[in-house]
Design a protein around this motif. Structure first.
Motif, PDB file in Angstrom:
ATOM      1  N   LEU A 212     -12.799   9.759   2.728  1.00 18.77           N
ATOM      2  CA  LEU A 212     -13.153   9.066   3.975  1.00 18.77           C
ATOM      3  C   LEU A 212     -13.092  10.031   5.156  1.00 18.77           C
ATOM      4  CD1 LEU A 212     -13.570   6.670   5.949  1.00 18.77           C
ATOM      5  CD2 LEU A 212     -11.135   6.172   5.710  1.00 18.77           C
TER       6      LEU A 212
ATOM      7  N   VAL B 187      -2.514  14.001   5.224  1.00 14.53           N
ATOM      8  CA  VAL B 187      -2.804  13.101   4.102  1.00 14.53           C
ATOM      9  C   VAL B 187      -2.312  13.756   2.820  1.00 14.53           C
ATOM     10  CG1 VAL B 187      -5.168  14.065   3.920  1.00 14.53           C
ATOM     11  CG2 VAL B 187      -4.673  11.825   2.924  1.00 14.53           C
TER      12      VAL B 187
ATOM     13  N   VAL C 255     -14.208  -1.050   5.761  1.00 16.00           N
ATOM     14  CA  VAL C 255     -13.172  -1.401   6.743  1.00 16.00           C
ATOM     15  C   VAL C 255     -12.444  -0.147   7.234  1.00 16.00           C
ATOM     16  CG1 VAL C 255     -11.058  -2.727   7.151  1.00 16.00           C
ATOM     17  CG2 VAL C 255     -12.884  -3.690   5.717  1.00 16.00           C
ATOM     18  N   GLY C 256     -12.075   0.735   6.287  1.00 15.26           N
ATOM     19  CA  GLY C 256     -11.369   1.963   6.668  1.00 15.26           C
ATOM     20  C   GLY C 256     -12.210   2.818   7.601  1.00 15.26           C
ATOM     21  N   ARG C 257     -13.476   2.925   7.295  1.00 13.29           N
ATOM     22  CA  ARG C 257     -14.366   3.715   8.156  1.00 13.29           C
ATOM     23  C   ARG C 257     -14.443   3.097   9.556  1.00 13.29           C
ATOM     24  NH1 ARG C 257     -18.287   7.190   6.547  1.00 13.29           N
ATOM     25  NH2 ARG C 257     -18.731   6.200   4.554  1.00 13.29           N
TER      26      ARG C 257
ATOM     27  N   LEU D 289       0.809  -1.221   0.000  1.00 12.94           N
ATOM     28  CA  LEU D 289       0.000   0.000   0.000  1.00 12.94           C
ATOM     29  C   LEU D 289       0.840   1.268   0.000  1.00 12.94           C
ATOM     30  CD1 LEU D 289      -2.696  -1.175   2.549  1.00 12.94           C
ATOM     31  CD2 LEU D 289      -3.076  -0.717   0.122  1.00 12.94           C
TER      32      LEU D 289
ATOM     33  N   ILE E 139      -3.389   4.536   8.561  1.00 11.95           N
ATOM     34  CA  ILE E 139      -4.623   3.754   8.357  1.00 11.95           C
ATOM     35  C   ILE E 139      -4.482   3.093   6.999  1.00 11.95           C
ATOM     36  CG2 ILE E 139      -5.869   5.834   7.601  1.00 11.95           C
ATOM     37  CD1 ILE E 139      -8.412   4.455   8.844  1.00 11.95           C
ATOM     38  N   ALA E 140      -4.762   1.805   6.950  1.00 10.56           N
ATOM     39  CA  ALA E 140      -4.504   1.051   5.725  1.00 10.56           C
ATOM     40  C   ALA E 140      -5.471  -0.114   5.612  1.00 10.56           C
ATOM     41  CB  ALA E 140      -3.071   0.519   5.737  1.00 10.56           C
ATOM     42  N   VAL E 141      -5.956  -0.325   4.409  1.00  8.38           N
ATOM     43  CA  VAL E 141      -6.855  -1.445   4.125  1.00  8.38           C
ATOM     44  C   VAL E 141      -6.325  -2.180   2.897  1.00  8.38           C
ATOM     45  CG1 VAL E 141      -9.219  -2.111   3.478  1.00  8.38           C
ATOM     46  CG2 VAL E 141      -8.846  -0.242   5.112  1.00  8.38           C
TER      47      VAL E 141
ATOM     48  N   ASP F  56     -15.854  12.589   5.117  1.00 11.10           N
ATOM     49  CA  ASP F  56     -17.119  11.929   5.443  1.00 11.10           C
ATOM     50  C   ASP F  56     -17.237  11.672   6.938  1.00 11.10           C
ATOM     51  OD1 ASP F  56     -19.344  11.134   3.889  1.00 11.10           O
ATOM     52  OD2 ASP F  56     -18.936   9.035   4.397  1.00 11.10           O
TER      53      ASP F  56
ATOM     54  N   GLN G 265     -10.787  -3.143   0.050  1.00 11.95           N
ATOM     55  CA  GLN G 265     -11.169  -1.727   0.101  1.00 11.95           C
ATOM     56  C   GLN G 265     -12.608  -1.511  -0.358  1.00 11.95           C
ATOM     57  OE1 GLN G 265      -8.184   0.625  -1.946  1.00 11.95           O
ATOM     58  NE2 GLN G 265      -6.605   0.103  -0.453  1.00 11.95           N
ATOM     59  N   ARG G 266     -13.136  -0.368   0.076  1.00  7.83           N
ATOM     60  CA  ARG G 266     -14.478   0.091  -0.301  1.00  7.83           C
ATOM     61  C   ARG G 266     -15.581  -0.818   0.224  1.00  7.83           C
ATOM     62  NH1 ARG G 266     -15.702   4.556  -3.824  1.00  7.83           N
ATOM     63  NH2 ARG G 266     -17.331   5.436  -2.532  1.00  7.83           N
TER      64      ARG G 266
ATOM     65  N   ALA H 286      -8.700   8.553   0.603  1.00  8.10           N
ATOM     66  CA  ALA H 286      -8.484   8.853   2.020  1.00  8.10           C
ATOM     67  C   ALA H 286      -9.111  10.199   2.392  1.00  8.10           C
ATOM     68  CB  ALA H 286      -6.985   8.856   2.334  1.00  8.10           C
TER      69      ALA H 286
HETATM   70  C1  LIG Z   1      -7.985   5.230   2.475  1.00 10.58           C
HETATM   71  C2  LIG Z   1      -8.406   3.823   2.835  1.00 10.58           C
HETATM   72  C3  LIG Z   1      -7.877   3.485   4.236  1.00 10.58           C
HETATM   73  C4  LIG Z   1      -9.943   3.725   2.838  1.00 10.58           C
HETATM   74  O1  LIG Z   1     -10.318   2.434   3.304  1.00 10.58           O
HETATM   75  P1  LIG Z   1     -11.625   1.688   2.727  1.00 10.58           P
HETATM   76  O2  LIG Z   1     -11.872   0.509   3.603  1.00 10.58           O
HETATM   77  O3  LIG Z   1     -11.472   1.433   1.281  1.00 10.58           O
HETATM   78  O4  LIG Z   1     -12.740   2.803   2.947  1.00 10.58           O
HETATM   79  P2  LIG Z   1     -14.293   2.565   3.272  1.00 10.58           P
HETATM   80  O5  LIG Z   1     -14.827   1.451   2.455  1.00 10.58           O
HETATM   81  O6  LIG Z   1     -14.486   2.486   4.734  1.00 10.58           O
HETATM   82  O7  LIG Z   1     -14.894   3.945   2.716  1.00 10.58           O
HETATM   83  C5  LIG Z   1     -15.509   4.878   3.556  1.00 10.58           C
HETATM   84  C6  LIG Z   1     -15.823   6.129   2.741  1.00 10.58           C
HETATM   85  O8  LIG Z   1     -14.624   6.756   2.289  1.00 10.58           O
HETATM   86  C7  LIG Z   1     -14.843   7.287   0.966  1.00 10.58           C
HETATM   87  N1  LIG Z   1     -14.037   6.527   0.006  1.00 10.58           N
HETATM   88  C8  LIG Z   1     -13.271   5.449   0.252  1.00 10.58           C
HETATM   89  N2  LIG Z   1     -12.650   5.035  -0.881  1.00 10.58           N
HETATM   90  C9  LIG Z   1     -13.037   5.891  -1.859  1.00 10.58           C
HETATM   91  C10 LIG Z   1     -12.744   6.007  -3.237  1.00 10.58           C
HETATM   92  N3  LIG Z   1     -11.904   5.132  -3.853  1.00 10.58           N
HETATM   93  N4  LIG Z   1     -13.289   7.009  -3.928  1.00 10.58           N
HETATM   94  C11 LIG Z   1     -14.108   7.898  -3.331  1.00 10.58           C
HETATM   95  N5  LIG Z   1     -14.459   7.824  -2.027  1.00 10.58           N
HETATM   96  C12 LIG Z   1     -13.911   6.842  -1.288  1.00 10.58           C
HETATM   97  C13 LIG Z   1     -16.312   7.109   0.691  1.00 10.58           C
HETATM   98  O9  LIG Z   1     -16.997   8.219   1.222  1.00 10.58           O
HETATM   99  C14 LIG Z   1     -16.611   5.862   1.495  1.00 10.58           C
HETATM  100  O10 LIG Z   1     -17.956   5.726   1.822  1.00 10.58           O
HETATM  101  P3  LIG Z   1     -18.947   4.921   0.826  1.00 10.58           P
HETATM  102  O11 LIG Z   1     -18.240   3.644   0.423  1.00 10.58           O
HETATM  103  O12 LIG Z   1     -20.156   4.688   1.657  1.00 10.58           O
HETATM  104  O13 LIG Z   1     -19.144   5.850  -0.332  1.00 10.58           O
HETATM  105  C15 LIG Z   1      -7.879   2.793   1.800  1.00 10.58           C
HETATM  106  O14 LIG Z   1      -8.242   3.224   0.511  1.00 10.58           O
HETATM  107  C16 LIG Z   1      -6.368   2.574   1.844  1.00 10.58           C
HETATM  108  O15 LIG Z   1      -5.859   1.784   2.636  1.00 10.58           O
HETATM  109  N6  LIG Z   1      -5.632   3.258   0.963  1.00 10.58           N
HETATM  110  C17 LIG Z   1      -4.169   3.050   0.853  1.00 10.58           C
HETATM  111  C18 LIG Z   1      -3.443   3.528   2.083  1.00 10.58           C
HETATM  112  C19 LIG Z   1      -3.725   4.972   2.380  1.00 10.58           C
HETATM  113  O16 LIG Z   1      -3.703   5.813   1.495  1.00 10.58           O
HETATM  114  N7  LIG Z   1      -3.982   5.273   3.659  1.00 10.58           N
HETATM  115  C20 LIG Z   1      -4.262   6.626   4.116  1.00 10.58           C
HETATM  116  C21 LIG Z   1      -2.986   7.367   4.347  1.00 10.58           C
HETATM  117  S1  LIG Z   1      -3.308   8.968   5.043  1.00 10.58           S
END
Ligand SMILES: CC(C)(COP(=O)(O)OP(=O)(O)OC[C@H]1O[C@@H](n2cnc3c(N)ncnc32)[C@H](O)[C@@H]1OP(=O)(O)O)[C@@H](O)C(=O)NCCC(=O)NCCS
Length: 146
Positions: free
Chosen positions: A116, A106, A82-84, A22, A71-73, A119, A78-79, A113
């Motif tokens: 998220l 970020v 889990v991140g939420r 990631l 924070i990492a998924v 939101d 993803q989506r 991110a």
């Molecule tokens: C950022 C991250 C942690 C989000 O985790 P996730 O489990 O995919 O997120 P969730 O499914 O809980 O999403 C929650 C909300 O975030 C937003 N969101 C998440 N991914 C999104 C995307 N690709 N595009 C737009 N909105 C997004 C949406 O509002 C989403 O709500 P919804 O699915 O009801 O629309 C994940 O993408 C990740 O690990 N990325 C790589 C590592 C990273 O960048 N970490 C953050 C460093 S600061």
């Protein structure tokens, strides 16, 4: 079914492939995770789906301020919320530690991110130009109250 629990030192080997996948060149080393878990003012959690770790997150708590450290998924998970769930776990921990605000940094171009965090009630309070390198800005976001 997905659940969260505290991260333990024996989880580090399991999360390293996710970390490398990631975060690439900015991935933390196992020693950095060990160092984080050794500190008293950190809260680290993992998300498990059927006993498989699919994500993790960490918080630094120095009241009145908490900082999201990571924070990492896993890409494949993803989506799916889990991140939420991880972020909400950190927010609960921040409130429990009597922190009244939560900060994070970020990459400005990390759309998923940023979405998220927005939101979940985080507002952008500053932009740090070139923080991650030339042309690579950081956004500082804050949720207040935690
Ligand atoms: C950022 C991250 C942690 C989000 O985790 P996730 O489990 O995919 O997120 P969730 O499914 O809980 O999403 C929650 C909300 O975030 C937003 N969101 C998440 N991914 C999104 C995307 N690709 N595009 C737009 N909105 C997004 C949406 O509002 C989403 O709500 P919804 O699915 O009801 O629309 C994940 O993408 C990740 O690990 N990325 C790589 C590592 C990273 O960048 N970490 C953050 C460093 S600061």
């Amino acid at each position: 079914m997905m659940r969260t629990r505290p991260m333990r030192w024996w989880d580090i080997a399991t999360i390293m492939p996710l970390e490398t996948d990631l975060f690439g060149s900015t991935a933390w080393s196992p020693a950095q995770f060990w160092g984080e878990l050794a500190q008293g003012n950190r809260v680290y959690v993992v998300a498990e789906d059927e006993a498989e770790i699919v994500g993790y997150a960490g918080l630094l708590c120095i009241p009145p301020t908490a900082d999201v450290q990571t924070i990492a998924v896993a890409s494949r998970a993803q989506r799916r919320g889990v991140g939420r769930a991880l972020l909400q776990e950190l927010l609960t921990a921040a409130r429990r530690a009597e922190c009244t605000e939560v900060l994070l940094e970020v990459r400005a171009d990390n759309a998923s991110a940023v979405a998220l965090y927005a939101d979940e009630g985080f507002d952008m309070i500053a932009r740090r130009s070139g923080y991650y390198g030339p042309g690579e800005d950081a956004l500082v976001m804050r949720r207040r109250p935690a």
